[in-house]
Design a protein around this motif. Structure first.
Motif, PDB file in Angstrom:
ATOM      1  N   ALA A 189       0.823  -1.202   0.000  1.00  0.00           N
ATOM      2  CA  ALA A 189       0.000   0.000   0.000  1.00  0.00           C
ATOM      3  C   ALA A 189       0.861   1.258   0.000  1.00  0.00           C
ATOM      4  CB  ALA A 189      -0.938  -0.004   1.207  1.00  0.00           C
ATOM      5  N   VAL A 190       1.893   1.280   0.836  1.00  0.00           N
ATOM      6  CA  VAL A 190       2.776   2.449   0.891  1.00  0.00           C
ATOM      7  C   VAL A 190       3.556   2.581  -0.412  1.00  0.00           C
ATOM      8  CG1 VAL A 190       4.785   3.462   2.037  1.00  0.00           C
ATOM      9  CG2 VAL A 190       2.945   2.471   3.400  1.00  0.00           C
ATOM     10  N   ALA A 191       4.062   1.458  -0.919  1.00  0.00           N
ATOM     11  CA  ALA A 191       4.846   1.504  -2.163  1.00  0.00           C
ATOM     12  C   ALA A 191       4.003   1.988  -3.328  1.00  0.00           C
ATOM     13  CB  ALA A 191       5.422   0.122  -2.462  1.00  0.00           C
ATOM     14  N   ARG A 192       2.732   1.627  -3.357  1.00  0.00           N
ATOM     15  CA  ARG A 192       1.852   2.082  -4.433  1.00  0.00           C
ATOM     16  C   ARG A 192       1.582   3.584  -4.339  1.00  0.00           C
ATOM     17  NH1 ARG A 192      -0.992  -2.812  -3.607  1.00  0.00           N
ATOM     18  NH2 ARG A 192      -2.446  -1.706  -2.231  1.00  0.00           N
ATOM     19  N   SER A 193       1.718   4.142  -3.149  1.00  0.00           N
ATOM     20  CA  SER A 193       1.467   5.571  -2.969  1.00  0.00           C
ATOM     21  C   SER A 193       2.671   6.429  -3.339  1.00  0.00           C
ATOM     22  CB  SER A 193       1.059   5.851  -1.520  1.00  0.00           C
ATOM     23  OG  SER A 193       2.164   5.701  -0.632  1.00  0.00           O
ATOM     24  N   ILE A 194       3.816   5.784  -3.619  1.00  0.00           N
ATOM     25  CA  ILE A 194       5.052   6.481  -3.982  1.00  0.00           C
ATOM     26  C   ILE A 194       5.461   6.020  -5.377  1.00  0.00           C
ATOM     27  CG2 ILE A 194       7.482   6.814  -3.406  1.00  0.00           C
ATOM     28  CD1 ILE A 194       6.758   6.146  -0.513  1.00  0.00           C
ATOM     29  N   MET A 195       5.565   6.908  -6.299  1.00  0.00           N
ATOM     30  CA  MET A 195       6.002   6.575  -7.654  1.00  0.00           C
ATOM     31  C   MET A 195       5.256   5.351  -8.198  1.00  0.00           C
ATOM     32  SD  MET A 195       8.194   8.988  -8.058  1.00  0.00           S
ATOM     33  CE  MET A 195       9.048   8.565  -9.561  1.00  0.00           C
ATOM     34  N   PRO A 196       3.932   5.406  -8.280  1.00  0.00           N
ATOM     35  CA  PRO A 196       3.161   4.218  -8.674  1.00  0.00           C
ATOM     36  C   PRO A 196       3.480   3.697 -10.064  1.00  0.00           C
ATOM     37  CG  PRO A 196       1.767   6.175  -8.645  1.00  0.00           C
ATOM     38  CD  PRO A 196       3.047   6.553  -7.984  1.00  0.00           C
ATOM     39  N   THR A 197       3.952   4.558 -10.978  1.00  0.00           N
ATOM     40  CA  THR A 197       4.280   4.086 -12.320  1.00  0.00           C
ATOM     41  C   THR A 197       5.685   3.487 -12.388  1.00  0.00           C
ATOM     42  OG1 THR A 197       5.212   6.214 -13.037  1.00  0.00           O
ATOM     43  CG2 THR A 197       2.833   5.902 -13.312  1.00  0.00           C
ATOM     44  N   ARG A 198       6.435   3.618 -11.288  1.00  0.00           N
ATOM     45  CA  ARG A 198       7.812   3.104 -11.168  1.00  0.00           C
ATOM     46  C   ARG A 198       8.790   3.782 -12.129  1.00  0.00           C
ATOM     47  NH1 ARG A 198       5.837   2.147  -7.096  1.00  0.00           N
ATOM     48  NH2 ARG A 198       5.712   0.168  -5.977  1.00  0.00           N
ATOM     49  N   SER A 199       8.451   5.001 -12.545  1.00  0.00           N
ATOM     50  CA  SER A 199       9.475   5.813 -13.199  1.00  0.00           C
ATOM     51  C   SER A 199      10.536   6.169 -12.160  1.00  0.00           C
ATOM     52  CB  SER A 199       8.868   7.092 -13.767  1.00  0.00           C
ATOM     53  OG  SER A 199       7.921   6.816 -14.770  1.00  0.00           O
ATOM     54  N   VAL A 200      11.722   6.519 -12.622  1.00  0.00           N
ATOM     55  CA  VAL A 200      12.729   7.076 -11.729  1.00  0.00           C
ATOM     56  C   VAL A 200      12.635   8.602 -11.829  1.00  0.00           C
ATOM     57  CG1 VAL A 200      14.220   5.082 -12.056  1.00  0.00           C
ATOM     58  CG2 VAL A 200      14.585   7.122 -13.469  1.00  0.00           C
ATOM     59  N   LEU A 201      13.149   9.293 -10.805  1.00  0.00           N
ATOM     60  CA  LEU A 201      13.037  10.747 -10.789  1.00  0.00           C
ATOM     61  C   LEU A 201      14.335  11.364 -10.296  1.00  0.00           C
ATOM     62  CD1 LEU A 201      10.087  12.946  -9.641  1.00  0.00           C
ATOM     63  CD2 LEU A 201      12.357  13.389  -8.683  1.00  0.00           C
ATOM     64  N   TYR A 202      14.751  12.440 -10.967  1.00  0.00           N
ATOM     65  CA  TYR A 202      15.808  13.277 -10.398  1.00  0.00           C
ATOM     66  C   TYR A 202      15.375  14.729 -10.474  1.00  0.00           C
ATOM     67  CZ  TYR A 202      17.659  14.354 -15.133  1.00  0.00           C
ATOM     68  OH  TYR A 202      17.821  14.771 -16.425  1.00  0.00           O
ATOM     69  N   GLU A 203      15.719  15.470  -9.428  1.00  0.00           N
ATOM     70  CA  GLU A 203      15.277  16.843  -9.295  1.00  0.00           C
ATOM     71  C   GLU A 203      16.226  17.793 -10.006  1.00  0.00           C
ATOM     72  OE1 GLU A 203      13.091  16.445  -4.938  1.00  0.00           O
ATOM     73  OE2 GLU A 203      14.930  17.633  -5.138  1.00  0.00           O
ATOM     74  N   SER A 204      15.656  18.873 -10.506  1.00  0.00           N
ATOM     75  CA  SER A 204      16.449  19.944 -11.081  1.00  0.00           C
ATOM     76  C   SER A 204      16.568  21.039 -10.029  1.00  0.00           C
ATOM     77  CB  SER A 204      15.783  20.491 -12.345  1.00  0.00           C
ATOM     78  OG  SER A 204      16.553  21.532 -12.895  1.00  0.00           O
ATOM     79  N   GLY A 205      17.630  20.963  -9.238  1.00  0.00           N
ATOM     80  CA  GLY A 205      17.882  21.954  -8.209  1.00  0.00           C
ATOM     81  C   GLY A 205      19.360  22.253  -8.165  1.00  0.00           C
ATOM     82  N   HIS A 206      19.765  23.058  -7.214  1.00  0.00           N
ATOM     83  CA  HIS A 206      21.193  23.337  -7.067  1.00  0.00           C
ATOM     84  C   HIS A 206      21.939  22.092  -6.597  1.00  0.00           C
ATOM     85  CE1 HIS A 206      20.515  27.555  -7.850  1.00  0.00           C
ATOM     86  NE2 HIS A 206      19.598  27.603  -6.908  1.00  0.00           N
TER      87      HIS A 206
END
Length: 428
Positions: free
Chosen positions: A269-286
């Protein structure tokens, strides 16, 4: 005798497939190509040479995947750091176009190689999200997306509502989705790549550091602790662990530690609530933060940490706090692993290929995109090693240019990390 160092205390070390045997080199050898460095670049080059009937010998100071290749975030991200328009402006329309086509094709290349050799490394191709939580960063990402779309790439720009559905958090206001991205188990992949190279005819030796390199008649002579290698051609592929084997090369890159913390397997249940499509993500920040959910429902959070080796998730507590900020449902979840390794950053943030003298080829500086880029680079480097300078590759071959004031890089990196975190918090 070389000191055998244990693998960093990572989740990957605890869960990877068994390594292939890579004993130390203990007899002198003469080979067409010697490769120094048993990470993705060296192993992929050896494999692609072997596929074309060229015997390659890989010298690895520890074991394949010991460095950043076996300890990274596990993302297979397409492209280079710079936008396509900037690449063409920097290198011209013809070479720039080839660089764009090559770099954005690296993920498809890598996942196809994994399928072809049936490498068991939990590989998936569910897309890469480059996400922004500042208006300025979101505008820059949208420009990048439009440049990619204009070139016919499978890219789209997502708004806040779409991102909330894809990430389970309302942190982001815009992101670029590239469907060619994905993830894998880095150490299993490195070991599988070593196994594939050996099965194709390459030789891979662990616990065999290259101690010296010099011309010896018509060949190059590499001394190791137990034996000497004579090679017609040499590839140096040491990336974040580059030393003084070749003059001034160490001063062309900044070795930076990148850290990762991993949770215990989350409930479905928790895993489905985080990145449900299972893409990876990286942020554009400093200061870049990146993450993914692996096939066992663990959350892996990565980013800049201490500029030293770490052994515990407590060493990067800021990543755990940030995860709870993104997803409050993670409060109280166990974090089981924290580790890091060294990657190579170049001053211009492009990969660097050098040919300082005849029959010496150098490749380093993945700038955090090493999984797919290094793999695909192996085919390019093999082409160059076989064909020589007349064999064009899809990246520029440049001169070695040491970074000014290189001795001060530890202070500079630490200062930049601290300043970047403050600017990200303040939204500037």
């Amino acid at each position: 005798m070389t000191t055998r160092l244990p693998l960093p205390p990572s989740l990957y070390a605890d869960t990877a497939v068994a390594p292939v045997a890579t004993p130390p080199l203990d007899v002198d050898m003469i080979v067409p190509v010697a490769i120094v460095g048993g990470g993705y670049t060296g192993l992929s080059t050896a494999l692609h040479l072997a596929e074309q009937g060229v015997e390659a010998l890989v010298l690895e100071a520890q074991e394949p995947g010991w460095g950043a290749s076996g300890n990274n975030g596990g993302h297979t991200n397409p492209g280079l750091k710079h936008d396509p328009d900037q690449i063409e402006a920097d290198f011209g329309a013809e070479l720039g176009r080839r660089m764009i086509d090559f770099s954005y094709g690296t993920t498809n290349f890598t996942h196809e190689l994994i399928r072809r050799y049936q490498i068991p490394c939990e590989a998936r191709q569910n897309g890469t999200l480059r996400a922004a939580y500042h208006e300025a960063s979101a505008a820059a990402i949208e420009r990048t997306a439009q440049q990619c779309i204009r070139r016919g790439m499978p890219v789209s720009y997502l708004n806040r509502e779409q991102l909330r559905e894809m990430t389970g958090t309302d942190r982001y206001i815009g992101a670029m989705l590239d469907t060619r991205g994905g993830d894998l188990h880095p150490l299993s992949y490195a070991r599988g790549l070593a196994r594939a190279a050996i099965s194709a005819g390459a030789k891979v030796f662990g616990q065999t550091p290259a101690l010296s390199l010099r011309r010896d008649g018509s060949r190059w002579r590499i001394e190791t602790p137990r034996a000497v290698v004579h090679a017609d051609k040499v590839l140096l592929a040491t990336n974040g662990f580059t030393d003084d084997l070749w003059p001034t090369l160490r001063r062309t890159i900044v070795p930076v530690f990148s850290s990762i913390a991993a949770t215990a397997p989350l409930s479905d249940a928790v895993a489905r609530s985080i990145m449900p499509t299972r893409s990876v993500l990286y942020e554009s920040g400093h200061i870049t933060v990146y993450y993914r959910i692996d096939q066992q429902n663990r959350l892996l959070m990565g980013g800049r940490g201490p500029m030293r080796w770490i052994k515990s998730p407590n060493d990067v507590a800021y990543l755990m706090r940030y995860a709870e900020r993104l997803w409050p449902q993670l409060k109280g979840v166990a974090w089981t692993h924290g580790w890091n390794s060294r990657l190579a950053i170049t001053k211009d943030h492009y990969p660097h290929i050098h040919e300082p003298v005849e029959n010496i080829l150098i490749s380093l500086g993945c700038n955090g995109r090493g999984v797919a880029l290094s793999t695909a680079m192996g085919a390019q480097l093999a082409r160059r090693l076989i064909g020589g300078p007349k064999a064009e590759i899809d990246m520029p071959v440049t001169g070695i240019k040491p970074i000014p004031m290189h001795a001060f890089w530890p202070v500079g990196v630490t200062t930049a990390v601290i300043a970047g975190r403050v600017r990200d918090r303040l939204g500037i």
